[in-house]
Scaffold this active site. Structure first.
Site, short mmCIF file in Angstrom:
data_model
loop_
_atom_site.label_atom_id
_atom_site.label_comp_id
_atom_site.label_asym_id
_atom_site.label_seq_id
_atom_site.Cartn_x
_atom_site.Cartn_y
_atom_site.Cartn_z
N SER A 193 -7.16 -1.25 14.91
CA SER A 193 -5.86 -0.32 14.29
C SER A 193 -6.66 0.84 13.68
O SER A 193 -7.37 0.70 12.88
CB SER A 193 -5.29 -1.25 13.39
OG SER A 193 -4.15 -0.55 12.83
N GLY A 194 -5.85 2.00 13.79
CA GLY A 194 -6.27 3.33 13.22
C GLY A 194 -6.24 3.12 11.47
O GLY A 194 -7.11 3.51 11.07
N HIS A 195 -5.21 2.64 10.93
CA HIS A 195 -5.05 2.59 9.62
C HIS A 195 -6.02 1.65 8.94
O HIS A 195 -5.73 1.61 7.44
CB HIS A 195 -3.54 2.66 9.37
CG HIS A 195 -2.68 1.34 9.26
ND1 HIS A 195 -2.54 0.71 8.18
CD2 HIS A 195 -2.37 0.71 10.36
CE1 HIS A 195 -1.89 -0.61 8.67
NE2 HIS A 195 -1.86 -0.60 9.88
N CYS A 313 2.18 -12.59 2.87
CA CYS A 313 1.22 -12.05 3.82
C CYS A 313 1.36 -10.39 4.00
O CYS A 313 2.27 -9.93 3.24
CB CYS A 313 1.74 -12.71 5.15
SG CYS A 313 3.37 -11.74 6.06
N1 PLP Z 1 -4.47 -8.02 12.83
C1 PLP Z 1 -4.93 -8.08 11.29
C2 PLP Z 1 -5.78 -8.85 11.02
C3 PLP Z 1 -4.27 -7.18 10.60
O1 PLP Z 1 -4.83 -7.07 9.11
C4 PLP Z 1 -3.17 -6.34 10.90
C5 PLP Z 1 -2.57 -5.52 10.04
O2 PLP Z 1 -2.59 -5.91 8.83
C6 PLP Z 1 -2.66 -6.34 12.28
C7 PLP Z 1 -3.56 -7.30 13.17
C8 PLP Z 1 -1.67 -5.55 12.65
O3 PLP Z 1 -2.06 -4.18 12.89
P1 PLP Z 1 -1.09 -2.91 12.90
O4 PLP Z 1 -0.60 -2.61 11.41
O5 PLP Z 1 -1.92 -1.74 13.58
O6 PLP Z 1 -0.06 -3.66 13.88
#
Ligand code: PLP
Length: 367
Positions: A193-195, A313
């Site tokens: 993920s970018g952010h 969460c």
């Molecule tokens: N997987 C994990 C371990 C994460 O921490 C997150 C985001 O909190 C995600 C997946 C989902 O990422 P995105 O926000 O890019 O959908």
């Protein structure tokens, strides 16, 4: 007043270099990267540079598909389970992020049998349970590299070997580990993920090993090699590309800095108990609890620090943490947990100040 930001698992600030890389594509160079004229070709070239920058951190024998988020990348990846003839079982770790967990559970409505593999009190997968589970019906195994709530690093290389021995595909949710720790080189599908890597929100990527088929979720113009239709944003791609490159260049320096922050924090929060493994852990995550604490009250008392309740969460849905419950914590312990997340731009002074504010509010509450 801007609070001290200690929530780097929820999201990271945008690296200034990533911001600079995005600007031209938002302003002057607005061409569609899928157009064949010069403006389109320029935008397409920027997308390909970004793809290379992201790919540089991933295994060599695969391709990078840009998506709108890691959640989308994970949903896309899980579709590969459908291509596994005669196999209708999916296994994931009980402590997976909702993006993996809820998608895997949804597959129950599609004729799959989904199993949640247990973890020990440290939050680490119980490998014997995985071994006992795996068989000729296993289509796909999903395991995260670094847990977003407790920072535990799973032995994903080992899990991958075991999954492959049973003929199953391996999906690694590397969102919290990408650019920070080694990725499982043999995995079939890797989501990021970018952010979470000092890049922009609204972009993620799925790495797909050569030869693995991933059925598209979104149909249309056939972009991203027919796997993910829709016009790409060159700005978001450029931002993620530069963010990934920076992570690679600064990996050592970031790790040393963040480990020093973690050491400092562990000493300042000595009266608290750490949730999750003490050693198999990404240092930027400190999930701690103090018996008797009302974390809701603590958070409203300490408005000068942006941090998370360990019990909620990451999506902020308010659902109690399935991760802390999987470790065997009691509901009262879960409710007295907080998560502090340090990053590249966190300073030692900020950690000291935040610890002072949080500890003072906790003492006031407990006295
Ligand atoms: N997987 C994990 C371990 C994460 O921490 C997150 C985001 O909190 C995600 C997946 C989902 O990422 P995105 O926000 O890019 O959908």
């Amino acid at each position: 007043m801007t609070p001290i930001y200690l929530d780097n698992q929820a999201t990271t600030p945008l690296a200034p270099e990533a911001f600079d890389a995005m600007l031209p594509w938002l302003r002057d160079n607005f061409g569609n990267p899928h157009s064949s004229h010069v403006m389109g070709r320029r935008a397409a070239a920027a997308v390909e540079v970004a793809r290379e920058q992201v790919a540089a951190l991933l295994p060599k024998n695969g391709r990078v598909i840009f998506t709108g988020s890691a959640t989308e990348a994970i949903n896309l990846a899980m579709g590969a389970a459908r291509t596994q003839q005669g196999r209708d079982q999916i296994a994931i770790i009980d402590t997976e992020h909702a993006a993996v967990r809820d998608t895997a559970l949804w597959y129950r409505t599609q004729g799959f049998e989904t199993t949640l593999l247990p973890v020990d009190a440290d939050g680490l997968i119980v490998l014997e349970e995985l071994e006992a589970y795996l068989g000729q019906k296993t289509a796909l195994v999903g395991a995260m590299l670094v847990n977003n709530e407790i920072g535990t690093i799973q032995p994903v290389e080992q899990i991958t070997e075991m999954a492959h021995r049973a003929g199953a595909l391996m999906l690694c949710d590397a969102v919290q580990g990408f650019g920070r720790i080694d990725l499982p080189q043999q995995a079939d599908l890797i989501a990021l993920s970018g952010h979470k890597v000092y890049g922009p929100k609204g972009i993620g990527a799925l790495w797909v090993r050569d030869g693995i088929k991933v059925p598209p979720l979104i149909h249309g113009g056939g972009q991203e090699q027919g796997i993910r239709s829709g016009t790409l944003s060159p700005a978001l791609c450029a931002g993620l590309g530069v963010a990934a490159k920076l992570c690679a260049e600064r990996r050592e320096a970031d790790w040393v800095h963040i480990a020093a922050l973690a050491d400092k924090a562990r000493s300042l929060f000595g009266a608290w108990t750490v949730n999750g493994s003490l050693n198999q852990r990404y240092p930027g995550n400190l999930n701690i609890r103090r018996d008797g604490l009302d974390v809701g009250r603590l958070m409203s008392d300490v408005r000068g620090v942006a941090f998370s309740a360990g019990s909620a969460c990451a999506s902020g849905s308010g659902r109690p943490s399935h991760v802390l419950a999987a470790l065997g914590l009691q509901p009262a312990q879960i409710k007295s947990s907080i998560r502090l997340g340090f990053g590249r731009y966190t300073s030692i002074e900020e950690v000291e100040q935040a610890a002072h504010l949080i500890n003072q509010a906790a003492e006031n509450q407990l006295s």
